[in-house]
Write an enzyme that holds these catalytic residues in place. Sequence first.
Site, PDB file in Angstrom:
ATOM      1  NE  ARG A  88      23.553   4.492  -2.219  1.00  0.00           N
ATOM      2  CZ  ARG A  88      23.003   5.124  -3.240  1.00  0.00           C
ATOM      3  NH1 ARG A  88      23.472   6.286  -3.609  1.00  0.00           N
ATOM      4  NH2 ARG A  88      21.993   4.597  -3.889  1.00  0.00           N
ATOM      5  NE  ARG A 127      15.292  10.314 -16.731  1.00  0.00           N
ATOM      6  CZ  ARG A 127      16.259   9.661 -16.096  1.00  0.00           C
ATOM      7  NH1 ARG A 127      17.107   8.913 -16.757  1.00  0.00           N
ATOM      8  NH2 ARG A 127      16.376   9.755 -14.798  1.00  0.00           N
ATOM      9  NE  ARG A 150      18.089  10.330  -6.798  1.00  0.00           N
ATOM     10  CZ  ARG A 150      18.132   9.843  -8.039  1.00  0.00           C
ATOM     11  NH1 ARG A 150      17.513  10.457  -9.017  1.00  0.00           N
ATOM     12  NH2 ARG A 150      18.789   8.734  -8.293  1.00  0.00           N
TER      13      ARG A 150
END
Length: 198
Positions: A88, A127, A150
């Site tokens: 990350r 979704r 996020r």
Amino acid sequence: MRLILVGPPGAGKGTQAARLVEKYGIPQLSTGDMLRAAVAAKTPVGLKAKEVMDSGGLVSDEIVVGIIRDRIAEADAKNGFILDGFPRTIAQADALAAMLDEANQKVDAVLELRVDQTKLVDRIIKRASDAKAAGQQVRKDDDPEVFKQRLDAYNRDTAVVAPYYEKAGLLSVIDGMQAIDDVTDSIESVLQGLDEKV
């Protein structure tokens, strides 16, 4: 084959990783899953991680790298693996390179699923509403506000990993806005190109 999947949350990394696992018989290594497994197994690194997580802190690079090191040493990862959610940061990418170097291994390819982030938010909202309509539980990550946070975190912290691998000549950009099967085909083209280079 040692692969890294990068791209923002919701880009389809999990879907594509599952297909790669099935086709190549190599494990998908998700850092979140590995952390939970290490904590459950009470490994030395897992115990350290649990302490940090219980206090509400973020698990350090050192702990995450330790968990990856333990996991890629397992028998099922001998012929390769797919890393999802790691590295990350540049520090983690450097640590991974050093770790693989020690084992005379290397990353074969880094696949970036590049997506239009405004359309991505729409995809997540859809979704979530599809899941609701089907009577399924909506994933916590699919809450649009949580998802936007996020995405912000990805853009702030993780987006730097792609240019790092581009500089190393390992990055292949895949259009993540294509239909799922077309994304799979694009990934296959890249991986076939690797075989030809060998």
